[in-house]
Design an enzyme around this catalytic site. Structure first.
Site, PDB file in Angstrom:
ATOM      1  N   THR A   1      -3.278  37.691  30.362  1.00 54.28           N
ATOM      2  CA  THR A   1      -2.680  39.024  30.272  1.00 54.28           C
ATOM      3  C   THR A   1      -3.721  40.125  30.055  1.00 54.28           C
ATOM      4  OG1 THR A   1      -1.309  40.357  28.784  1.00 54.28           O
ATOM      5  CG2 THR A   1      -2.276  38.415  27.811  1.00 54.28           C
ATOM      6  N   ASP A   2      -3.344  41.346  30.404  1.00 52.10           N
ATOM      7  CA  ASP A   2      -4.213  42.500  30.134  1.00 52.10           C
ATOM      8  C   ASP A   2      -4.280  42.807  28.635  1.00 52.10           C
ATOM      9  OD1 ASP A   2      -1.604  43.481  29.828  1.00 52.10           O
ATOM     10  OD2 ASP A   2      -1.772  44.995  31.409  1.00 52.10           O
ATOM     11  N   GLU A   3      -3.330  42.228  27.846  1.00 54.93           N
ATOM     12  CA  GLU A   3      -3.257  42.586  26.426  1.00 54.93           C
ATOM     13  C   GLU A   3      -4.484  42.121  25.644  1.00 54.93           C
ATOM     14  OE1 GLU A   3       0.599  42.271  24.606  1.00 54.93           O
ATOM     15  OE2 GLU A   3       1.578  42.348  26.559  1.00 54.93           O
TER      16      GLU A   3
ATOM     17  N   LYS B   1      -3.913  34.599  23.142  1.00 56.80           N
ATOM     18  CA  LYS B   1      -4.229  34.486  24.577  1.00 56.80           C
ATOM     19  C   LYS B   1      -5.740  34.651  24.783  1.00 56.80           C
ATOM     20  CE  LYS B   1      -1.915  34.116  27.767  1.00 56.80           C
ATOM     21  NZ  LYS B   1      -1.422  32.904  28.476  1.00 56.80           N
TER      22      LYS B   1
ATOM     23  N   TYR C   1      -0.233  37.725  19.414  1.00 55.46           N
ATOM     24  CA  TYR C   1      -0.054  37.202  20.783  1.00 55.46           C
ATOM     25  C   TYR C   1      -1.331  37.425  21.597  1.00 55.46           C
ATOM     26  CZ  TYR C   1       1.128  37.454  25.790  1.00 55.46           C
ATOM     27  OH  TYR C   1       1.112  37.310  27.161  1.00 55.46           O
TER      28      TYR C   1
HETATM   29  P1  NAD Z   1       7.986  32.815  29.080  1.00 51.51           P
HETATM   30  O1  NAD Z   1       7.969  33.083  27.611  1.00 51.51           O
HETATM   31  O2  NAD Z   1       9.160  33.261  29.885  1.00 51.51           O
HETATM   32  O3  NAD Z   1       7.840  31.234  29.309  1.00 51.51           O
HETATM   33  C1  NAD Z   1       6.901  30.460  28.638  1.00 51.51           C
HETATM   34  C2  NAD Z   1       7.218  29.000  28.949  1.00 51.51           C
HETATM   35  O4  NAD Z   1       6.246  28.191  28.288  1.00 51.51           O
HETATM   36  C3  NAD Z   1       8.607  28.531  28.448  1.00 51.51           C
HETATM   37  O5  NAD Z   1       9.244  27.795  29.454  1.00 51.51           O
HETATM   38  C4  NAD Z   1       8.281  27.656  27.240  1.00 51.51           C
HETATM   39  O6  NAD Z   1       9.242  26.628  27.026  1.00 51.51           O
HETATM   40  C5  NAD Z   1       6.923  27.087  27.639  1.00 51.51           C
HETATM   41  N1  NAD Z   1       6.125  26.676  26.479  1.00 51.51           N
HETATM   42  C6  NAD Z   1       5.890  27.375  25.336  1.00 51.51           C
HETATM   43  N2  NAD Z   1       5.134  26.647  24.501  1.00 51.51           N
HETATM   44  C7  NAD Z   1       4.869  25.468  25.136  1.00 51.51           C
HETATM   45  C8  NAD Z   1       4.131  24.310  24.785  1.00 51.51           C
HETATM   46  N3  NAD Z   1       3.505  24.208  23.600  1.00 51.51           N
HETATM   47  N4  NAD Z   1       4.069  23.290  25.667  1.00 51.51           N
HETATM   48  C9  NAD Z   1       4.707  23.386  26.871  1.00 51.51           C
HETATM   49  N5  NAD Z   1       5.432  24.433  27.245  1.00 51.51           N
HETATM   50  C10 NAD Z   1       5.507  25.476  26.390  1.00 51.51           C
HETATM   51  O7  NAD Z   1       6.624  33.382  29.668  1.00 51.51           O
HETATM   52  P2  NAD Z   1       6.324  34.352  30.914  1.00 51.51           P
HETATM   53  O8  NAD Z   1       6.703  35.724  30.562  1.00 51.51           O
HETATM   54  O9  NAD Z   1       6.846  33.720  32.157  1.00 51.51           O
HETATM   55  O10 NAD Z   1       4.723  34.290  30.914  1.00 51.51           O
HETATM   56  C11 NAD Z   1       4.035  33.210  31.548  1.00 51.51           C
HETATM   57  C12 NAD Z   1       2.545  33.366  31.327  1.00 51.51           C
HETATM   58  O11 NAD Z   1       2.097  34.620  31.833  1.00 51.51           O
HETATM   59  C13 NAD Z   1       2.121  33.343  29.856  1.00 51.51           C
HETATM   60  O12 NAD Z   1       0.921  32.610  29.751  1.00 51.51           O
HETATM   61  C14 NAD Z   1       1.891  34.804  29.509  1.00 51.51           C
HETATM   62  O13 NAD Z   1       0.936  34.954  28.473  1.00 51.51           O
HETATM   63  C15 NAD Z   1       1.385  35.344  30.832  1.00 51.51           C
HETATM   64  N6  NAD Z   1       1.666  36.777  31.063  1.00 51.51           N
HETATM   65  C16 NAD Z   1       2.908  37.280  30.846  1.00 51.51           C
HETATM   66  C17 NAD Z   1       3.170  38.625  31.118  1.00 51.51           C
HETATM   67  C18 NAD Z   1       4.564  39.199  30.925  1.00 51.51           C
HETATM   68  O14 NAD Z   1       4.743  40.413  31.114  1.00 51.51           O
HETATM   69  N7  NAD Z   1       5.570  38.413  30.589  1.00 51.51           N
HETATM   70  C19 NAD Z   1       2.152  39.442  31.585  1.00 51.51           C
HETATM   71  C20 NAD Z   1       0.883  38.903  31.799  1.00 51.51           C
HETATM   72  C21 NAD Z   1       0.658  37.557  31.542  1.00 51.51           C
HETATM   73  P1  TYD Z   2       7.503  43.944  25.999  1.00 51.31           P
HETATM   74  O1  TYD Z   2       8.441  43.635  27.111  1.00 51.31           O
HETATM   75  O2  TYD Z   2       7.705  43.293  24.683  1.00 51.31           O
HETATM   76  O3  TYD Z   2       6.032  43.671  26.564  1.00 51.31           O
HETATM   77  P2  TYD Z   2       4.579  43.959  25.878  1.00 51.31           P
HETATM   78  O4  TYD Z   2       4.746  44.469  24.529  1.00 51.31           O
HETATM   79  O5  TYD Z   2       3.961  42.597  25.893  1.00 51.31           O
HETATM   80  O6  TYD Z   2       3.912  44.932  26.790  1.00 51.31           O
HETATM   81  O7  TYD Z   2       7.509  45.522  25.751  1.00 51.31           O
HETATM   82  C1  TYD Z   2       7.157  46.446  26.780  1.00 51.31           C
HETATM   83  C2  TYD Z   2       7.130  47.831  26.158  1.00 51.31           C
HETATM   84  O8  TYD Z   2       8.463  48.167  25.753  1.00 51.31           O
HETATM   85  C3  TYD Z   2       6.277  47.911  24.911  1.00 51.31           C
HETATM   86  O9  TYD Z   2       5.606  49.177  24.881  1.00 51.31           O
HETATM   87  C4  TYD Z   2       7.271  47.840  23.771  1.00 51.31           C
HETATM   88  C5  TYD Z   2       8.518  48.477  24.354  1.00 51.31           C
HETATM   89  N1  TYD Z   2       9.792  47.946  23.814  1.00 51.31           N
HETATM   90  C6  TYD Z   2      10.747  48.821  23.281  1.00 51.31           C
HETATM   91  O10 TYD Z   2      10.568  50.055  23.253  1.00 51.31           O
HETATM   92  N2  TYD Z   2      11.902  48.285  22.780  1.00 51.31           N
HETATM   93  C7  TYD Z   2      12.139  46.943  22.785  1.00 51.31           C
HETATM   94  O11 TYD Z   2      13.216  46.492  22.289  1.00 51.31           O
HETATM   95  C8  TYD Z   2      11.157  46.055  23.354  1.00 51.31           C
HETATM   96  C9  TYD Z   2      11.383  44.558  23.375  1.00 51.31           C
HETATM   97  C10 TYD Z   2      10.002  46.609  23.855  1.00 51.31           C
END
Ligand code: NAD
Ligand code: TYD
Length: 332
Positions: free
Chosen positions: A123-125, A151, A147
């Site tokens: 992630t960019d975070e 990562k 988080y």
């Molecule tokens: P998600 O939370 O929807 O899914 C995560 C999955 O990982 C789930 O199915 C969970 O059961 C599984 N999991 C968790 N712990 C585990 C473990 N110990 N062993 C096996 N499986 C396990 O996640 P997502 O939003 O689809 O994100 C997927 C990936 O992309 C992550 O690595 C996240 O850091 C990265 N990412 C997410 C975003 C975003 O906006 N959601 C952005 C950039 C990168």
């Molecule tokens: P989120 O989907 O949790 O992603 P991330 O924090 O990893 O970028 O949140 C996206 C943005 O939305 C973040 O600036 C926080 C804001 N947010 C709210 O304002 N209200 C909410 O209930 C949630 C979950 C997020």
């Protein structure tokens, strides 16, 4: 190609599995997922009978299970992680376990079986927050939430394994995902489903924080591209340039659902809430990848999907989910 996808029952992992099975009818996929609260086999109902797809329930921290699956594949693409910033503030340990120790366990298996490639989805975070300008692949890691720090720990282990053991590893840093099957605790699906339920939407602070967004299909195409054309040892940013404030997105969602701004509830801010994420993705684009979707079209598609799939998200918004919400605000 035989792929081990970890976290394939989550949001983006399940979308990627569907994408790959459709595009490459001869690829074999094993999905290793612990099925935490975020893992949901309903996300994969349409592919579960595909003979080239296999699911194993297990933890990426469990070296025995990981080894037994890694032995049978060519490449690990790791999506598995604890992913929600607010939960990481309440319970950081699970994040450190999965996102750091889990990654180390997978890397160890990739080393043992001499895989030609390992792809880490990150992630960019990890770069922290940026007031102006963009993060490049060389920007320092300055994570602000447990988080992001977890990562970053996993990503640094990828770097260390690549250098120490000369392993072929690629790390990707993506901007925020949205689209179908995203768990309704994340901003966009939470707001859509709250409004569909007639509830208000909890906007943190004044809603001015900025995120860069990517649609599911575009993230899948980026990982597909990197898997086939990326260079081992490299790091790639995946971005679209779609930077929006949370308030802008909230207004778009309200408008699309015919709701007024009185549905916004400005709530107490998240601690250490990163102000802005923005990625320079020119390195990946110079190789030939670019996003296909327009933000507004993709958001409308997403809203339509949640409208048409209440039976997917309604059961998720009960029980422990509600307890989590109560606790989150109590602790702020
Ligand atoms: P998600 O939370 O929807 O899914 C995560 C999955 O990982 C789930 O199915 C969970 O059961 C599984 N999991 C968790 N712990 C585990 C473990 N110990 N062993 C096996 N499986 C396990 O996640 P997502 O939003 O689809 O994100 C997927 C990936 O992309 C992550 O690595 C996240 O850091 C990265 N990412 C997410 C975003 C975003 O906006 N959601 C952005 C950039 C990168
Ligand atoms: P989120 O989907 O949790 O992603 P991330 O924090 O990893 O970028 O949140 C996206 C943005 O939305 C973040 O600036 C926080 C804001 N947010 C709210 O304002 N209200 C909410 O209930 C949630 C979950 C997020």
């Amino acid at each position: 190609m035989r792929l081990l996808i970890t976290g394939g029952a989550g949001f983006m992992g399940s979308n990627f599995i569907r994408y790959i099975l459709k595009k490459y009818p001869d690829y074999k996929i094993t999905n290793l997922d612990k099925l935490t609260y975020a893992g949901n086999l309903e996300n994969l109902r349409d592919v579960e009978k595909n003979p080239l797809y296999k699911f194993t329930k297990g933890d990426i921290c469990d070296q025995k299970i990981v080894d037994s699956l890694a032995k049978e594949v060519d490449v690990i693409v790791s999506y598995a992680a604890e992913t929600h910033v607010d939960r990481s503030i309440m319970n950081p340990r699970e994040f450190a376990m999965t996102d750091v120790i889990g990654t180390q366990t997978l890397l160890e298996a990739a080393k043992k079986y001499k895989h030609p490639l390992y792809v880490q989805i990150s992630t960019d975070e990890v770069f922290g927050s940026v007031e102006s300008g963009k993060f490049t692949e060389e920007s320092p890691f300055l994570p602000n939430s447990p988080y992001a720090a977890s990562k970053a720990g996993g990503d640094l282990l990828c770097r260390a394994y690549a250098i120490t053991y000369k392993m072929p590893i690629i790390v990707t840093h993506s901007c925020n995902f949205f689209g179908q099957y995203q768990y309704p605790e994340k901003f966009i699906p939470l707001f859509i489903t709250n409004l569909l339920e007639g509830k208000k939407v909890p906007l943190y602070g004044k809603g001015g924080n900025i995120r860069e967004w990517i649609y599911t299909q575009d993230h899948c195409s980026a990982i597909d591209f990197i898997l086939h054309h990326g260079k081992a040892g490299e790091v790639y940013n995946i971005g679209t340039g779609w930077e929006k404030t949370n308030l802008e997105i909230t207004k778009l969602i309200l408008g699309a659902l015919g709701k007024g701004e009185s549905q916004i509830e400005f709530v107490k801010n998240r601690p250490a809430h990163d102000w802005r994420y923005s990625l320079d993705s020119s390195k990946l684009r110079s190789l030939g990848w670019k996003p296909k979707y327009e933000f507004k079209d993709a958001l409308l598609e997403t809203i339509k999907w949640y409208k048409n799939n209440e039976n997917w998200w309604k059961p998720l918004k009960s029980g422990d989910y509600l307890k989590y919400y109560e606790e989150q605000y109590k602790n702020r």
